[in-house]
Design a protein around this motif. Structure first.
Motif, PDB file in Angstrom:
ATOM      1  N   SER A  19       5.511 -41.658  26.514  1.00 45.63           N
ATOM      2  CA  SER A  19       4.791 -42.877  26.916  1.00 45.63           C
ATOM      3  C   SER A  19       5.501 -43.574  28.074  1.00 45.63           C
ATOM      4  O   SER A  19       4.859 -44.071  29.004  1.00 45.63           O
ATOM      5  CB  SER A  19       4.649 -43.834  25.740  1.00 45.63           C
ATOM      6  N   ASP A  23       3.882 -44.031  31.749  1.00 44.53           N
ATOM      7  CA  ASP A  23       3.812 -45.331  32.391  1.00 44.53           C
ATOM      8  C   ASP A  23       4.395 -45.247  33.806  1.00 44.53           C
ATOM      9  O   ASP A  23       3.834 -45.812  34.749  1.00 44.53           O
ATOM     10  CB  ASP A  23       4.542 -46.388  31.563  1.00 44.53           C
ATOM     11  N   SER A  33       2.044 -51.656  34.898  1.00 43.00           N
ATOM     12  CA  SER A  33       2.767 -51.113  33.751  1.00 43.00           C
ATOM     13  C   SER A  33       2.077 -51.518  32.447  1.00 43.00           C
ATOM     14  O   SER A  33       1.668 -52.672  32.288  1.00 43.00           O
ATOM     15  CB  SER A  33       4.208 -51.618  33.747  1.00 43.00           C
ATOM     16  N   ASP A  34       1.933 -50.560  31.546  1.00 47.13           N
ATOM     17  CA  ASP A  34       1.288 -50.808  30.255  1.00 47.13           C
ATOM     18  C   ASP A  34       1.753 -49.741  29.267  1.00 47.13           C
ATOM     19  O   ASP A  34       1.057 -48.778  28.989  1.00 47.13           O
ATOM     20  CB  ASP A  34      -0.234 -50.767  30.418  1.00 47.13           C
ATOM     21  N   ILE A  35       2.956 -49.929  28.741  1.00 43.77           N
ATOM     22  CA  ILE A  35       3.541 -48.930  27.844  1.00 43.77           C
ATOM     23  C   ILE A  35       2.727 -48.783  26.564  1.00 43.77           C
ATOM     24  O   ILE A  35       2.495 -47.678  26.098  1.00 43.77           O
ATOM     25  CB  ILE A  35       5.005 -49.282  27.498  1.00 43.77           C
ATOM     26  N   ALA A  38      -0.308 -46.840  27.402  1.00 45.01           N
ATOM     27  CA  ALA A  38       0.067 -45.441  27.622  1.00 45.01           C
ATOM     28  C   ALA A  38       0.256 -44.730  26.282  1.00 45.01           C
ATOM     29  O   ALA A  38      -0.224 -43.609  26.090  1.00 45.01           O
ATOM     30  CB  ALA A  38       1.353 -45.365  28.454  1.00 45.01           C
TER      31      ALA A  38
END
Length: 152
Positions: A19, A23, A33-35, A38
């Motif tokens: 993940s 990202d 960004s969006d962990i 993801a």
């Protein structure tokens, strides 16, 4: 090239490290960004088995790269293809053969699964990736123009 590069199909046990890399891949393409997003996206791919994700390790490092492949078909050629949608190698490991090993393993697995082609797209300005693709025998499609209709 580093000989200690190991490639295997991703499982849920790699989800956390994968993940973070995913990202990084999305940020490379200027996405926010969006962990958690993801992680959700990749977990769904693993759960539904609708993509093949190969991950790379070098020695005792955590995951240092991945490639994601989507099964599809070519109607004109009447056969299965894989779309190599994502390739990403952690910045510290670029230029050390990780991307090439991931690409080679994708080719081997595509052949083993009866695919007639691997297809991919990259930004016109991504010269490093384009050099790798051409080195591995990929050719630029000069027959078809590819279009997209964004729905969101």
């Amino acid at each position: 090239m580093n000989a200690d590069i190991r490639i295997q199909r991703a499982t849920f046990s790699e989800l956390s490290g994968l993940s973070k890399l995913f990202d990084g891949y999305r940020r490379f393409y200027r996405m926010k960004s969006d962990i958690s997003g993801a992680r959700e996206f990749l977990a769904a791919r693993l759960r539904h088995k609708d993509s093949i994700i190969l991950v790379a390790w070098v020695g005792d490092e955590s995951i240092v790269g991945f490639v994601q492949l989507y099964p599809a078909f070519s109607s004109v050629r009447m056969g299965p293809i894989w779309i190599l949608n994502d390739l990403y190698v952690q910045r510290d490991w670029r230029g050390q053969g990780v991307g090439q090993r991931l690409m080679e393993e994708a080719r081997v697995r595509a052949v083993q699964n009866g695919c007639i082609a691997l297809e991919l797209a990259t930004e016109k300005t991504n010269t490093h990736a384009k050099r790798l693709y051409e080195k591995l025998g990929y050719s630029l499609d000069e027959t078809f123009d590819h279009y997209e209709l964004a729905l969101t």
